[in-house]
Each structure stands twice: as C-alpha cells, then as structure tokens.
Enzyme design. Sequence first.
Site, PDB file in Angstrom:
ATOM      1  N   HIS A  55       8.845  -7.047  15.241  1.00 15.77           N
ATOM      2  CA  HIS A  55      10.098  -6.473  14.619  1.00 15.77           C
ATOM      3  C   HIS A  55      10.080  -6.722  13.115  1.00 15.77           C
ATOM      4  CE1 HIS A  55      11.879  -5.273  18.459  1.00 15.77           C
ATOM      5  NE2 HIS A  55      11.223  -6.324  18.967  1.00 15.77           N
ATOM      6  N   ASN A 128      16.472  -3.209  22.459  1.00 17.45           N
ATOM      7  CA  ASN A 128      15.747  -1.927  22.047  1.00 17.45           C
ATOM      8  C   ASN A 128      16.379  -0.576  22.013  1.00 17.45           C
ATOM      9  OD1 ASN A 128      13.419  -3.859  21.028  1.00 17.45           O
ATOM     10  ND2 ASN A 128      12.660  -3.779  23.248  1.00 17.45           N
ATOM     11  N   TYR A 338      13.216 -16.639  20.471  1.00 14.47           N
ATOM     12  CA  TYR A 338      13.795 -16.254  19.478  1.00 14.47           C
ATOM     13  C   TYR A 338      14.487 -17.199  18.250  1.00 14.47           C
ATOM     14  CZ  TYR A 338      13.274 -11.183  20.718  1.00 14.47           C
ATOM     15  OH  TYR A 338      12.903  -9.956  20.880  1.00 14.47           O
TER      16      TYR A 338
END
Length: 488
Positions: A55, A128, A338
């Site tokens: 990303h 997403n 993350y």
Amino acid sequence: MNAPPRLTTTAGAPVSDNQNSLSAGPRGPLLLQDWSLLEKLAHQNRERIPERVVHAKGWGAFGTFRVTQDLTDVSCAHLFADVGRTTPLVARFSTVAGELGAADAERDVRGFAVKFYTEEGNWDLVGNNTPVFFVRDPLKFPDFIRTQKRHPRTHLRSPTAMWDFWSLSPESLHQVTILFSDRGIPLSPRFMNGFGSHTFSFWNAAGHRHWVKFHFKTQQGHRHLTNEEAEQVIGRSRESFQEDLYGAIERGEHPRWTLYVQLMSEAQGERIDFNPFDLTRVWPHRSFPLREVGVLELDRNPDNYYAQIEQLAFSPSNVVRGIGFSPDRMLQARVFAYADAHRYRLGTHYESLPVNAPRCPMAHYHLDGSMRADVPRYGVGDNAYYEPNSFGGPVQDPSFREPPLALQGAADRYDHRLDQDHYAQPGALFRLFDDGQRLRLASNIAAAMQGVPEEIVARQLAHFSAADPNYGRLVAEAIASSGRATST
C-alpha cells in the site's frame, strides 16, 4: 502586505544569506563552518523514510462520520451512541502492489482505510475495496506479496510468479475474479466501495457479542476503466486518482459513502454451514442483510501530504469499546503486523504524530525511543513512570473490558486446511455477470497471462473451470485468440 517571516535554522538562528555558500574567497573552497549549508544538505539527505512495503501509493483526505441509524442494540461504541452524532476522521486509499511512484490507474486491489478520532480513542477500520482477499492464512501473506513485487534478478514485475502462486492457492480464485472483472480499475477512490473485509465483532452494554462485516457503499456510483482506457489515462498522468480526489474536494464535490454492517449472532455462527471467519468468502446478503449505520463524507484536503498522509498510520489493533476482533486468522496477524510496520517505518512513538494522535486525553507509560516528542507528566512529582505506583499515575478502567472471546463454537467447527470449497462463490459471482462482463473478465485475464508458462496456465484454467465450465472455456478462448495457444 505584511513582511514575510524571517528565515532561520532549525535551532532558530536567523539566516543572513540563503543564496551563496560560504567560501575562502571568490575561487576558494567551501568552508566547513557554513552551518546553514550543512544543515540544508543534511536535512535533504534525510527527507525520505522507508515507503510502505504494501500500500505504498496512496491518496487521502479528512472528513466526518455521521450516524443515521440507531446501533446501540448491538454496539456500545461511543461514536454510534446517538443518531446524528458526528466523529472526525481521516481516510487513505491506496494500491496494494505498486511502489510510491507507480501509476494510479493500474489494475490492483485498493486499500480503503479510515481512522475515526472518537472520544474514547482512535478506531482504525483498515480494509480494501473488495470484500475478500487472496489468502486466508497469514503464513501465506509474505509469499503472496513477494509475487506482486519485483523479481529479485530481473527487477521486473513477474506474471509468472503471480499466476504460479494463484494457481497453487485455489482459495485466491474469488479475489482473482473480482480483480480482473470490470471493477478491477476504479476511475478514482470516489467511485469504489470499501469493506472492512475481515469479520470483526460488536458488543453492547450488556456484554452480548455479534460478528460483523463492514461495507462502505459509494454514493457517487461505480465508475471503472477498461485496460485500454487505463493505458490512455496513464499516458496522460500517473497521478489520476490524486488529481480526481483532490480536485473534487477543492471544488466542493465532497465524496460520500454510506456505511452498512452485516450482523451475525454468536448462535447463528454456530449453526451456519460455512466458516464466517474465512477472508476469502463473503456472507450471503439474503441470510445476513445490510443494515445502515451512517454516512462518511470527505470535505477537507490535507494541508501537507507528507505530514498528514504519508505519515498517517493505521492498524487494526486500534479498536474502541464496543468493537472487537474475531477468530479470523488474517485479522489476528494484522493486529500485530501493522503496528509493527509503523514502528519500523515511522518510529517507536509514531502515534504521537499529530495525524495519528487521538483527539481525546491519553496517558501511558511507554518510555523513550525514537519519535519521543512530548514530556509526560503524570501523578505527583513526576514519580509516576511505572505501574502500579503510589503517586497518582494513570490506572486501568475495568468498565472498558471486552467480553471474553469464545474459543469454542463457530471457529472451532472449521479447519481451513481441510475446507476445499474454493469454487462455489467465484462460480456464483461469474454467473452474476452478464455476457459482456464475462468476456471482458476473460480478456483481462488473458492479457495478464502473457508470457506465463503453459503448465501454470493450464493449472489456473482448471480452477476457472471448477468454478464454472464456461469460465474456463471463455478464458481459454481469450488466450487462444490473443495469439498464444494453450491446452485446456
């Protein structure tokens, strides 16, 4: 007109000459004591941080979320407490595979991430523009991402690696079908849906839990590009998404999405005949209809892209009271991965950066390390730097405790290693397409398979045929008509 501010160094000293370096005479060498020159060069050398591994290319804006329907029966989250309540937020959209300089209009899955600045902490919904993903076990995620990046020898994208992985991972077929469908290249973030994708959980004031799926439905309608249209767009501009999103907001055309949820009680989860925590599958809307929650609106562009979008950091670990996790394997891994990526990329205290910091009071005992910008002062005499302590430092609040997550029940009934139904939902999706959509799907796949070895193509065609015989037939015909023959 007011006089401009005085130029200074980062230490605040006024700069007397910003046009000429300090030298030992007109033809002499530069002097090491030219601290203004050294500071400028040193800062320029450090103006880039590692880009996101996944990303990397993204676009974002600020806005609000407004509750339109009562949700308090299933969640005690503060941002859902009242109809009409508004919560400030920031959203970031992105491609998955492309680097920071990649073209916006490439065929790829798009990230759809929202940070809600609630009065009880930040909630990050990180998903997403598709309701499913390529894999359902996080052990396969690093390998999948490698197939989307550059070949270590050629330093080129590798269709062979991509299709080899997918053909050996049949659970990817659902996402592959979506990716190569008409919706594979949105015109811009304004014209695509967003999904939490994973199964999360809600819990209410009584401690009762529901499993939940999040759906953002665009109010702008769906607009997408064909491969040929995308090539024309990229030939004109590699920044088409940024141009469209930024320009629309500047013109006052504020994009909006309606947030819906699908809800499943724990009892329902124990009775259904599919795994509700499988990221490669959707919940049927007939059994679990969409329930409206509110409206997300983006109405302000960032003042500085680097500070407010490039340094923006999302993590599924950021949840608030009333919203929790599930046994979804991919979600469980992302809770760690993350935040860990941001600590590496931005620094240990990345959540103290203004765009990441909560808008509510915060107090913790994390000490030192990179990005430590504040001076915490808790308790009496600055003595409260550990817990428990006797000096009035921050303490836990049991009222925010989440109800226990059941380890038996729906999640215990399914072994993803033995579940081989990879084809029912992709086949159903294929049959929902009209004839034109099916032909374009097959053509897009054939174009992406150019140069892929025959044995990999044949293996993937078998998956298409298992989902629907016509699916395999159309792709094989498209491949043959593109100039390369292959066996079916």
